[in-house]
Design an enzyme around this catalytic site. Structure first.
Site, PDB file in Angstrom:
ATOM      1  N   LYS A 175     -22.343  38.440  29.352  1.00 25.25           N
ATOM      2  CA  LYS A 175     -21.697  38.619  28.051  1.00 25.25           C
ATOM      3  C   LYS A 175     -22.536  39.515  27.152  1.00 25.25           C
ATOM      4  O   LYS A 175     -22.015  40.298  26.368  1.00 25.25           O
ATOM      5  CB  LYS A 175     -21.503  37.257  27.389  1.00 25.25           C
ATOM      6  CG  LYS A 175     -20.893  37.286  25.999  1.00 25.25           C
ATOM      7  CD  LYS A 175     -20.781  35.879  25.430  1.00 25.25           C
ATOM      8  CE  LYS A 175     -20.176  35.888  24.027  1.00 25.25           C
ATOM      9  NZ  LYS A 175     -20.083  34.518  23.468  1.00 25.25           N
ATOM     10  N   GLN A 176     -23.866  39.382  27.267  1.00 25.51           N
ATOM     11  CA  GLN A 176     -24.767  40.094  26.367  1.00 25.51           C
ATOM     12  C   GLN A 176     -26.139  40.203  27.014  1.00 25.51           C
ATOM     13  O   GLN A 176     -26.389  39.656  28.075  1.00 25.51           O
ATOM     14  CB  GLN A 176     -24.889  39.353  25.040  1.00 25.51           C
ATOM     15  CG  GLN A 176     -25.552  37.987  25.166  1.00 25.51           C
ATOM     16  CD  GLN A 176     -25.391  37.146  23.913  1.00 25.51           C
ATOM     17  OE1 GLN A 176     -24.288  36.854  23.491  1.00 25.51           O
ATOM     18  NE2 GLN A 176     -26.495  36.761  23.322  1.00 25.51           N
ATOM     19  N   TRP A 227     -28.958  31.091  16.590  1.00 24.17           N
ATOM     20  CA  TRP A 227     -30.177  31.858  16.846  1.00 24.17           C
ATOM     21  C   TRP A 227     -30.058  33.266  16.276  1.00 24.17           C
ATOM     22  O   TRP A 227     -31.054  33.979  16.152  1.00 24.17           O
ATOM     23  CB  TRP A 227     -30.488  31.896  18.343  1.00 24.17           C
ATOM     24  CG  TRP A 227     -29.617  32.807  19.169  1.00 24.17           C
ATOM     25  CD1 TRP A 227     -28.257  32.862  19.179  1.00 24.17           C
ATOM     26  CD2 TRP A 227     -30.063  33.778  20.131  1.00 24.17           C
ATOM     27  NE1 TRP A 227     -27.813  33.802  20.079  1.00 24.17           N
ATOM     28  CE2 TRP A 227     -28.900  34.380  20.682  1.00 24.17           C
ATOM     29  CE3 TRP A 227     -31.304  34.193  20.586  1.00 24.17           C
ATOM     30  CZ2 TRP A 227     -28.965  35.380  21.662  1.00 24.17           C
ATOM     31  CZ3 TRP A 227     -31.363  35.184  21.570  1.00 24.17           C
ATOM     32  CH2 TRP A 227     -30.208  35.772  22.091  1.00 24.17           C
ATOM     33  N   ASP A 228     -28.848  33.642  15.898  1.00 28.07           N
ATOM     34  CA  ASP A 228     -28.598  34.942  15.266  1.00 28.07           C
ATOM     35  C   ASP A 228     -29.592  35.189  14.133  1.00 28.07           C
ATOM     36  O   ASP A 228     -30.094  36.303  13.956  1.00 28.07           O
ATOM     37  CB  ASP A 228     -27.187  34.989  14.677  1.00 28.07           C
ATOM     38  CG  ASP A 228     -26.090  34.677  15.670  1.00 28.07           C
ATOM     39  OD1 ASP A 228     -26.377  33.978  16.662  1.00 28.07           O
ATOM     40  OD2 ASP A 228     -24.953  35.112  15.462  1.00 28.07           O
ATOM     41  N   GLU A 257     -23.942  33.770  27.755  1.00 32.62           N
ATOM     42  CA  GLU A 257     -23.134  32.546  27.747  1.00 32.62           C
ATOM     43  C   GLU A 257     -22.010  32.561  28.782  1.00 32.62           C
ATOM     44  O   GLU A 257     -21.212  31.615  28.839  1.00 32.62           O
ATOM     45  CB  GLU A 257     -22.577  32.316  26.346  1.00 32.62           C
ATOM     46  CG  GLU A 257     -23.675  31.996  25.342  1.00 32.62           C
ATOM     47  CD  GLU A 257     -23.198  31.979  23.905  1.00 32.62           C
ATOM     48  OE1 GLU A 257     -23.783  31.235  23.105  1.00 32.62           O
ATOM     49  OE2 GLU A 257     -22.243  32.721  23.574  1.00 32.62           O
TER      50      GLU A 257
END
Length: 780
Positions: free
Chosen positions: A613-614, A356-357, A499
């Site tokens: 994580k993000q 998805w980056d 994640e």
């Protein structure tokens, strides 16, 4: 040790340099100084060999399976960079003798790698070396190398061995058959490689041209052909003051090139063309080929984007140019059947797979700066509908369920099943992303929406875009689970962008994005039904979308969307996140290495903590703010304040979203601080950060911060909005972007900004709720 202020004069803030060579830190420079043109990427390994080096020449789209137990990866094709010198019979290496001068640098403006060395051999022979290298943006098949060796002392015997080395592997996996090798006219070396499973032919050729003191010289080489390798060896003597120049010209062609796809492909014809072009480019020489390449960069990149930044923080200017450079060398502009790997083409990390980056972090740069490339990247996803439909079918769903990791479009899901060690059990950790990280399907739909909103490209939508939207919406309508108690649909057992939370229910990001995907399909269907029945009929033949409309509308109306808390305004990341225990994250947020958390906990334990994580909820706010949803400053502030302290930023994708939200809430100091951290992910002092390759999404994120955050250029419900938030550290920012097939120049200062439609074309945009329309410059 990296150096970022080496450039001066016309090269000021254009040079990324390594001023101290260390065999302990080879990977950093190999990655961030890597060369490429989207067709292929060449990792910047030194010509002479060192232990722990990682030689990579990767050609986009050439995926191969080593075995049925492994997933496809980009194979490491034959190396043409290794040139081993001997000085008076002893191997040249910077581990021996004395290095009196050393600098290696990448000139971003010219896309050339240069290394300059003054070296004294163990026998006190004094030599200077200058190595130059480029991967052509003008001729995508061409790699140029040049080495100049000057004798500064007494007479010296010098020899070198150079050729084509196909003995390389991908960490042990050999992806090629032995292949045919040949040397024509004692000069032109040709190696044929064929992948073991995907049957892709790759032709690698190289040639050497020598000059001594500017006079062309032909020395009959010693030729050797061995298993998967062939070389030529040259011997000569240099007197004091003599200078030897070696031009090494190389060409790479594959049967996956556009011109060779289909029934017309012939290996013999491709070999003839490749050899002919090698001879022509070899005759032209390094300097002429390099000048054409340099001109291509000037016209296609730097002049086209016209990026300008005035700031006392010169590193910011260098980092912004660094991002444009790597975005250019990673994108397969030549083909719509190839994506962008998470490490681009700078290393073997993530096997060259696309995530998805691309859609969320990289594609927006091209949507606003080079829409043709953005369209090509979205067509890659269109071609991937084959694999996406198969994945949906395999999981008993309808429509298209996009793979979490993608290789060649028809490959489908290619995420590995097993990963790192579990520190508690000692077993390999299962990678669940390929099974349950499903938000990528809606992410791709969002990217189509963003592209269409910014370009108005009806032809793309008619041929590709609508079908992607309809098939992805059908997936979501079949994926939802009915909760009879709540009388609502839910999405359970997934992984969101964070994640560190697996098998969760009602991830806010996933649910809202699925809802957006469904809403978009309904909107587009109804619009076509009213305005273009012929096209809708054609699309129905492929998607049966009209028959699915009742299901889509019910799914949209009944899908559960986690709401902000009435008092705190915090949106729950999922059903249980806010109930999990909290720990002090300062040890991990300030760690020198990513994933420090897993020195103390395994993933199951982290799953039970309020640790992210993000960005998860924040990336939702950022994306939904570009749709019809109204995401207020207060809502963004509340969720930023709650989630940022709980986020480790272990993902390189995280900082850019936080920086954009910080800009939105007008916290310029925090936004700039996050930008400063983002530009150091690859360029910072950590000499181990980029060993597997550059962080492609983070590099795209740098320009998202500039474009969407600092410049405030944004799609908002299909309209253009401009609300700059320039950091105090910057004095002026300017660039040319594309909107609805029109070039627009924006110039921002601390006190005002000017939007100028170029070529006298009318433009409409909103700023702070007010609409402006003009075909001339507008200053606000």
């Amino acid at each position: 040790m990296m150096k970022y202020d080496y450039g001066n004069g016309e090269n000021e803030n254009w040079i990324v340099a390594e001023e101290v060579f260390s065999t302990k830190h080879l990977g950093k420079a190999e990655s961030i100084l890597s060369l490429g043109n989207g067709y292929m990427g060449l990792r910047s390994v030194t010509e002479e060999s060192y232990l722990n080096e990682q030689r990579n020449l990767l050609v986009n789209g050439t995926f191969n399976n080593f075995s049925e137990e492994e997933v496809p990866e980009l194979p490491n094709i034959a190396d043409i960079t290794n040139i081993d010198f001997k000085i008076d019979g002893e191997r040249f290496s910077l581990e021996f003798g004395e290095t009196k001068k050393y600098i290696r640098y990448l000139n971003l403006k010219e896309a050339e790698l240069v290394r300059e060395i003054d070296w004294v051999s163990p026998d006190q022979k004094q030599l200077s070396f200058k190595f130059r290298r480029f991967v052509s943006l003008e001729d995508l098949h061409l790699i140029g190398l040049q080495i100049e060796v000057t004798n500064k002392g007494e007479q010296v015997d010098i020899s070198f061995e150079s050729g084509i080395d196909a003995q390389l592997t991908n960490t042990g996996s050999q992806h090629f058959h032995e292949g045919e090798k040949r040397i024509y006219d004692k000069k032109f070396l040709e190696s044929i490689q064929t992948t073991t499973e995907s049957n892709i032919d790759i032709v690698v050729l190289t040639a050497h041209d020598l000059k001594v003191n500017n006079e062309s010289l032909f020395i009959e080489p010693k030729m050797e052909i061995a298993r998967r390798k062939m070389t030529v060896n040259y011997d000569l003597t240099l007197n004091q003051g003599d200078s030897l120049v070696i031009d090494k010209t190389s060409m790479v062609y594959t049967s996956r090139d556009n011109e060779w796809e289909g029934e017309s492909y012939s290996l013999s014809e491709m070999r003839k063309l490749a050899l002919s072009n090698l001879k022509a480019n070899s005759e032209k020489g390094y300097d002429a080929n390099f000048n054409e390449h340099k001109k291509a960069w000037e016209t296609k990149v730097w002049n086209a984007y016209n990026f300008r930044l005035k700031t006392d923080q010169s590193f910011d200017l260098l980092a912004s140019r660094f991002a444009i450079y790597h975005l250019t060398v990673m994108v397969p502009a030549h083909s719509d059947k190839m994506g962008i790997g998470a490490k681009a083409l700078s290393g073997e990390g993530y096997r060259g797979h696309s995530f998805w980056d691309t859609e969320i972090f990289i594609l927006p740069f091209f949507t606003f700066f080079n829409p043709e490339i953005a369209k090509s990247l979205l067509k890659y996803r269109y071609h991937g509908l084959i694999g996406a439909k198969q994945k949906a079918l395999d999981n008993d769903y309808q429509g298209a369920m996009y793979p979490w990791e993608a290789a060649y479009p028809s490959d489908g899901e290619v995420t590995p099943v097993w990963g790192a060690v579990d520190i508690v059990t000692g077993e390999q950790t299962k990678i669940w992303s390929g099974f349950i990280e499903q938000h990528i399907t809606a992410d791709i739909a969002f990217a189509v929406y963003q592209y269409y909103s910014a370009t108005g490209d009806e032809a793309f939508m008619n041929q590709y875009g609508y079908e992607i939207i309809f098939e992805t919406a059908k997936f979501w309508s079949s994926r939802l689970e009915w909760n009879d108690e709540k009388k609502l649909y839910e999405i359970n057992g997934v992984i969101g962008p964070d994640e560190y939370k697996e098998h969760i229910n009602n991830n806010a990001f996933t649910n809202y994005m699925a809802h957006f995907n469904l809403s978009l399909a309904i909107e587009y269907h109804d619009s076509l039904q009213a305005n273009n029945e012929d096209l809708l009929s054609e699309l129905n033949e492929r998607t049966s979308i009209t028959a699915a409309m009742d299901d889509l509308k019910t799914a949209k109306e009944k899908l559960y969307l986690p709401k902000p808390d009435k008092e705190s305004l915090v949106i729950p990341q999922d059903d249980t996140y806010l109930l999990k225990k909290e720990i002090d994250l300062s040890k991990y947020k300030n760690a020198d290495t990513v994933g420090k958390l897993f020195d103390d906990y395994n993933l199951d334990q982290v799953n039970q903590m309020q640790i992210s994580k993000q960005a998860d909820v924040l990336v939702l706010l950022y994306l939904m703010d570009q749709t019809h949803h109204e995401m207020s400053k207060e809502l963004k502030q509340a969720n930023f304040d709650y989630y940022e302290p709980r986020t480790t930023h272990d993902s390189s994708l995280s900082l850019s979203t936080h920086a954009i939200i910080a800009s939105d809430i007008k916290n310029k100091t925090l936004a700039y601080d996050l930008y400063s951290k983002a530009i150091q992910i690859d360029l910072g002092p950590n000499m181990l950060s980029s060993d597997p390759g550059v962080h492609a999404a983070s590099i795209g994120g740098i320009w998202q911060i500039i474009l969407f955050g600092f410049a405030g250029v944004r799609v908002k419900n299909t309209k253009l909005t401009v609300n700059p938030s320039l950091p105090e550290e910057w004095n002026e920012l300017g660039f040319v972007f594309q909107w609805k097939n029109k070039a627009v120049q924006i110039d921002i200062t601390k006190s005002e900004f000017t939007v100028t439609p170029l070529d006298n074309q009318q433009i409409t945009f909103e700023c702070e709720g007010k609409t402006y329309t003009s075909n001339e410059a507008i200053t606000i």
